[in-house]
Design an enzyme around this catalytic site. Structure first.
Site, PDB file in Angstrom:
ATOM      1  N   ARG A 123       0.824  -1.236   0.000  1.00 32.97           N
ATOM      2  CA  ARG A 123       0.000   0.000   0.000  1.00 32.97           C
ATOM      3  C   ARG A 123       0.848   1.271   0.000  1.00 32.97           C
ATOM      4  NH1 ARG A 123      -2.963  -3.127   3.722  1.00 32.97           N
ATOM      5  NH2 ARG A 123      -4.840  -3.957   2.755  1.00 32.97           N
ATOM      6  N   LYS A 145       3.378  11.459 -11.077  1.00 31.29           N
ATOM      7  CA  LYS A 145       2.533  10.600 -11.915  1.00 31.29           C
ATOM      8  C   LYS A 145       3.271   9.289 -12.127  1.00 31.29           C
ATOM      9  CE  LYS A 145      -0.360  13.372 -14.967  1.00 31.29           C
ATOM     10  NZ  LYS A 145      -0.562  13.814 -16.366  1.00 31.29           N
ATOM     11  N   GLU A 187       9.552  17.904 -24.765  1.00 30.78           N
ATOM     12  CA  GLU A 187       8.997  18.394 -23.488  1.00 30.78           C
ATOM     13  C   GLU A 187       9.590  19.756 -23.101  1.00 30.78           C
ATOM     14  OE1 GLU A 187       6.504  16.862 -22.175  1.00 30.78           O
ATOM     15  OE2 GLU A 187       6.622  14.790 -22.859  1.00 30.78           O
ATOM     16  N   LYS A 229       7.674  23.170 -14.561  1.00 31.09           N
ATOM     17  CA  LYS A 229       6.850  22.020 -14.161  1.00 31.09           C
ATOM     18  C   LYS A 229       6.455  22.133 -12.687  1.00 31.09           C
ATOM     19  CE  LYS A 229       5.642  17.384 -14.494  1.00 31.09           C
ATOM     20  NZ  LYS A 229       5.625  16.135 -15.165  1.00 31.09           N
ATOM     21  N   GLU A 239      -4.032  16.853 -11.356  1.00 23.66           N
ATOM     22  CA  GLU A 239      -4.609  17.154 -12.673  1.00 23.66           C
ATOM     23  C   GLU A 239      -6.130  17.321 -12.653  1.00 23.66           C
ATOM     24  OE1 GLU A 239      -2.533  15.339 -16.021  1.00 23.66           O
ATOM     25  OE2 GLU A 239      -4.345  15.542 -17.206  1.00 23.66           O
ATOM     26  N   ARG A 243      -2.937  21.394 -14.603  1.00 22.22           N
ATOM     27  CA  ARG A 243      -1.872  20.455 -14.972  1.00 22.22           C
ATOM     28  C   ARG A 243      -2.074  19.886 -16.382  1.00 22.22           C
ATOM     29  NH1 ARG A 243       1.158  15.918 -11.214  1.00 22.22           N
ATOM     30  NH2 ARG A 243       2.439  15.051 -12.877  1.00 22.22           N
ATOM     31  N   ASN A 247      -0.132  18.674 -21.113  1.00 24.00           N
ATOM     32  CA  ASN A 247      -0.430  17.733 -22.194  1.00 24.00           C
ATOM     33  C   ASN A 247      -0.398  18.407 -23.567  1.00 24.00           C
ATOM     34  OD1 ASN A 247      -0.781  15.754 -20.293  1.00 24.00           O
ATOM     35  ND2 ASN A 247      -2.988  16.082 -20.125  1.00 24.00           N
ATOM     36  N   HIS A 250       0.270  16.481 -26.671  1.00 22.51           N
ATOM     37  CA  HIS A 250       0.128  15.060 -26.351  1.00 22.51           C
ATOM     38  C   HIS A 250      -1.154  14.448 -26.921  1.00 22.51           C
ATOM     39  CE1 HIS A 250       3.425  15.995 -23.700  1.00 22.51           C
ATOM     40  NE2 HIS A 250       3.492  14.756 -23.248  1.00 22.51           N
ATOM     41  N   HIS A 254      -0.011  11.340 -28.756  1.00 24.92           N
ATOM     42  CA  HIS A 254      -0.238   9.972 -28.256  1.00 24.92           C
ATOM     43  C   HIS A 254      -0.790   9.067 -29.339  1.00 24.92           C
ATOM     44  CE1 HIS A 254      -0.363  10.602 -23.617  1.00 24.92           C
ATOM     45  NE2 HIS A 254       0.822  10.245 -24.047  1.00 24.92           N
ATOM     46  N   HIS A 266       8.710   9.021 -27.637  1.00 26.56           N
ATOM     47  CA  HIS A 266       7.643   9.839 -27.057  1.00 26.56           C
ATOM     48  C   HIS A 266       7.834  11.333 -27.379  1.00 26.56           C
ATOM     49  CE1 HIS A 266       4.558  11.193 -24.332  1.00 26.56           C
ATOM     50  NE2 HIS A 266       5.437  11.951 -23.694  1.00 26.56           N
TER      51      HIS A 266
END
Ligand code: GLY
Length: 362
Positions: A123, A145, A187, A229, A239, A243, A247, A250, A254, A266
């Protein structure tokens, strides 16, 4: 430029990012956060492991109860629940408990996967990010993330779990293949475009030093990108709103990544996606034609693509729609109001998207 940048979480200092030319200060940084005398599990991949695993073990051994390692085959195809399961097994067999620490030594795949293992094993256990690629330094190692791909769906399973420390040895950028290094600029340029015109201009003005990887310039570049960032993830760590600006590029990026079956990196797909999003921003009249052309030129200046071959606009559109259906039935597109100022726009129509996708077809 400072050697340390602190990231806050829920208004409290949560972890430091260290910018260093080697691993010489890693043990001290771990000592400062009171994590010595634990079991450490270094998770890395077959590429990075060859370069830095031995050195990492040497750094950690004097301050650890024990140091174990797990190496998985390099590449996005390892970023799945099978690899996660193998990591759990390794941790259980080695008797890791809640006091022990995972170390993500590698690029984005290693960081996202290790973070997810750390978020879920018992956990939640603590983990340290030791990013070794430009992309993971300025993006994936910061902000908590974590996650893995599920079947063909990228980052479909994951959790928010903040690292306890991010330690960057900027010299690792020298061992990166050229293509990997430059893919980080997807990025980096994104950060300038969405939040900071001065940084965007700075990148263009320092092309030569950046290409030569001059230490002070690289340090400033990575530091400033992390600062952008930082501001975004501190305001919106989970997000819920702002946030999503990260993207930028993206949404279509993607889909290109998926349709090209991971043959493009990427950052390259983000670059192509940014070209499409910038086209849309220009068509809407937000940015001028010359700004749009400047963005395309800047992306190419850092050896990134602005077009893709072998795909049809319709299939890119369909994949984008499918991907984003998970969010809501509207595609949340990120557009530029200006260079340095991005906004979330849920009103982009199918025709607008198709036109933007046409603009990136080779
Ligand atoms: N890579 C985007 C984010 O961290 O939100």
């Amino acid at each position: 430029m400072e050697n340390i940048l602190t990231i806050n979480y829920e208004d409290k200092p949560a972890y430091n990012i260290h910018f260093e030319p080697n691993y010489g200060k890693l043990a001290e940084a771990i000592h400062t956060i009171d994590m010595t005398n634990r079991r450490f599990m270094i998770i890395t991949d077959s590429n990075v492991g060859n370069y830095y695993l031995k050195q990492m073990k040497e750094v950690l051994l004097p301050i650890a109860k024990s140091v174990e390692s797990y190496i998985f085959p390099a590449g996005e195809t390892s970023k799945n629940l099978d690899t996660v399961s193998l990591c759990y097994e390794k941790l259980i067999v080695a008797g890791f408990d809640r006091n022990d620490v995972l170390v993500a030594l590698g690029g984005g795949v290693v960081g996202d996967l290790t973070g997810f293992v750390a978020a879920t094993y018992l956990r939640g256990v603590r983990f340290i990010q030791v990013p070794t690629s430009l992309l993971s330094m300025v993006d994936s190692s910061i902000g908590g993330k974590t996650g893995v791909d599920f079947k063909a769906y990228k980052n479909m399973v994951g959790a928010f779990h903040q690292p306890k420390l991010v330690y960057m040895n900027l010299a690792t950028l020298f061992s990166l293949p050229d293509r990997e290094y430059y893919s980080g600029f997807g990025e980096l340029i994104k950060h300038g475009l969405i939040k900071d015109t001065t940084y965007y201009k700075w990148l263009k003005d320092h092309t030569e030093e950046i290409k030569n990887k001059t230490h002070e310039v690289i340090k400033e570049m990575v530091h400033r990108s992390c600062l952008i960032k930082k501001v975004v993830v501190e305001k919106d760590p989970k997000e819920q709103g702002e946030r999503a600006l990260l993207n930028y590029g993206h949404t279509i990026g993607h889909s290109v990544e998926k349709l090209k079956d991971l043959t493009l990196l990427h950052g390259e797909c983000v670059s192509i996606g940014m070209a499409a999003a910038s086209f849309l921003s220009m068509k809407r009249g937000y940015i001028s034609l010359s700004s749009y052309e400047d963005i395309l030129m800047t992306i190419q200046l850092f050896k990134q693509p602005i077009r893709v071959s072998g795909l049809s606009p319709e299939e890119v559109y369909e994949v984008t729609k499918l991907d984003k259906k998970m969010d809501s039935d509207k595609i949340k597109f990120i557009l530029l109001q200006d260079i340095g100022c991005a906004v979330i726009d849920p009103t982009v129509s199918k025709d607008e998207m198709l036109e933007a996708i046409h603009s990136i077809m080779e």
